[in-house]
Design an enzyme around this catalytic site. Structure first.
Site, PDB file in Angstrom:
ATOM      1  N   ARG A 104       0.854  -1.198   0.000  1.00 34.19           N
ATOM      2  CA  ARG A 104       0.000   0.000   0.000  1.00 34.19           C
ATOM      3  C   ARG A 104       0.878   1.232   0.000  1.00 34.19           C
ATOM      4  NH1 ARG A 104      -4.900   0.040   4.153  1.00 34.19           N
ATOM      5  NH2 ARG A 104      -3.409  -0.281   5.806  1.00 34.19           N
ATOM      6  N   THR A 108      -1.160   7.476  -0.457  1.00 34.42           N
ATOM      7  CA  THR A 108      -2.442   7.351  -1.171  1.00 34.42           C
ATOM      8  C   THR A 108      -3.216   6.085  -0.790  1.00 34.42           C
ATOM      9  OG1 THR A 108      -1.451   6.096  -2.971  1.00 34.42           O
ATOM     10  CG2 THR A 108      -1.471   8.497  -3.206  1.00 34.42           C
ATOM     11  N   ASP A 200      -1.910  -4.394  12.390  1.00 32.00           N
ATOM     12  CA  ASP A 200      -1.237  -4.802  11.159  1.00 32.00           C
ATOM     13  C   ASP A 200      -1.002  -6.314  11.188  1.00 32.00           C
ATOM     14  OD1 ASP A 200       0.964  -5.479   9.298  1.00 32.00           O
ATOM     15  OD2 ASP A 200       0.904  -3.332   8.886  1.00 32.00           O
ATOM     16  N   ASP A 203       2.630  -7.536  10.466  1.00 31.82           N
ATOM     17  CA  ASP A 203       3.538  -7.332  11.600  1.00 31.82           C
ATOM     18  C   ASP A 203       3.269  -8.339  12.704  1.00 31.82           C
ATOM     19  OD1 ASP A 203       4.949  -5.294  10.473  1.00 31.82           O
ATOM     20  OD2 ASP A 203       3.894  -3.678  11.513  1.00 31.82           O
TER      21      ASP A 203
HETATM   22  N1  URA Z   1      -3.975  -4.509   6.723  1.00 32.34           N
HETATM   23  C1  URA Z   1      -3.787  -4.916   8.006  1.00 32.34           C
HETATM   24  O1  URA Z   1      -2.864  -5.659   8.302  1.00 32.34           O
HETATM   25  N2  URA Z   1      -4.646  -4.458   8.940  1.00 32.34           N
HETATM   26  C2  URA Z   1      -5.669  -3.649   8.655  1.00 32.34           C
HETATM   27  O2  URA Z   1      -6.421  -3.287   9.558  1.00 32.34           O
HETATM   28  C3  URA Z   1      -5.843  -3.232   7.314  1.00 32.34           C
HETATM   29  C4  URA Z   1      -4.979  -3.680   6.381  1.00 32.34           C
END
Ligand code: URA
Length: 209
Positions: A104, A108, A200, A203
């Site tokens: 990502r 943006t 995330d 992570d």
């Molecule tokens: N990607 C993730 O790992 N967590 C989110 O909340 C959105 C996208």
């Protein structure tokens, strides 16, 4: 219009609750992602076609059923999708695995493809794209676009948590792709994270920050 399948099984719901807990560590998080992926995959493969065969048991000849038709490929979206591979291949060990690298853009939030390595015979396979989080829908749409470009005609998308926005976007762009998820959350925050979500997922699976 494609269907949205929410897997309301108590085990899936329970495990998603454990996943959400910020105190759940990397090892347990990884195990939970894999287990939940297996349960959701069980539902996502419910419509696989069967054919009847005969097998000799020690007692008699049995007319019995085996999976027939097109073979499967799973396509994890890197990185977090990798966490679901063990779970889905536990159910479908003969499936091939393609890899799709999408990140990502931090400003943006647009999806940028940086890597794609698919099985040679991908066009002859049914494909299930896997990513634990369906947030904005950008990565999912980019991955589906890419797989369609390679000639794949039967595609499903599997995640663990989705947002209403992401589901709407994917269904609008790809009305032929069914979505399988464990739960639909409230929505996205300003950083495009799912709320309440799990944070995330990449992570938390890989122990990075
Ligand atoms: N990607 C993730 O790992 N967590 C989110 O909340 C959105 C996208």
């Amino acid at each position: 219009m494609a269907n949205l399948h929410i897997i309301n099984h108590p085990l899936v719901q329970h495990k998603i609750s454990l996943l959400r807990d910020k105190n759940t560590g990397t090892k347990e998080f990884r195990e939970l992602v894999s287990e939940i992926a297996m349960f959701i995959c069980y539902e996502a493969t419910r419509d696989l076609p069967l054919k009847e065969i005969e097998i000799e048991t020690p007692v008699a000849v049995a007319k019995t059923k085996v999976i027939s038709g097109r073979k499967l490929a799973f396509v994890p979206i890197l990185r977090a999708g990798l966490g679901m591979v063990d779970g889905v291949t536990a159910l479908v060990p003969a499936a091939k695995i393609g890899h799709m690298g999408i990140f990502r853009q931090p400003d943006t939030k647009e999806a940028v493809k940086y890597y794609s390595k698919m099985p040679d015979d991908i066009a002859e396979r049914d494909v299930i794209i896997i990513d634990p989080m369906l947030a904005t829908g950008h990565s999912a749409i980019a991955a589906i676009d890419e797989v369609k470009k390679l000639g794949v005609s039967h595609i499903k998308f599997m995640c663990i948590i989705c947002s209403p926005e992401g589901v709407d976007k994917v269904r609008e762009a790809h009305p032929d792709v069914d979505i399988y998820t464990g739960v639909m959350d409230q929505g996205l925050n300003e950083d495009k994270y799912i709320v309440p979500g799990v944070g995330d997922a990449g992570d938390r699976i890989f122990g990075t920050r």
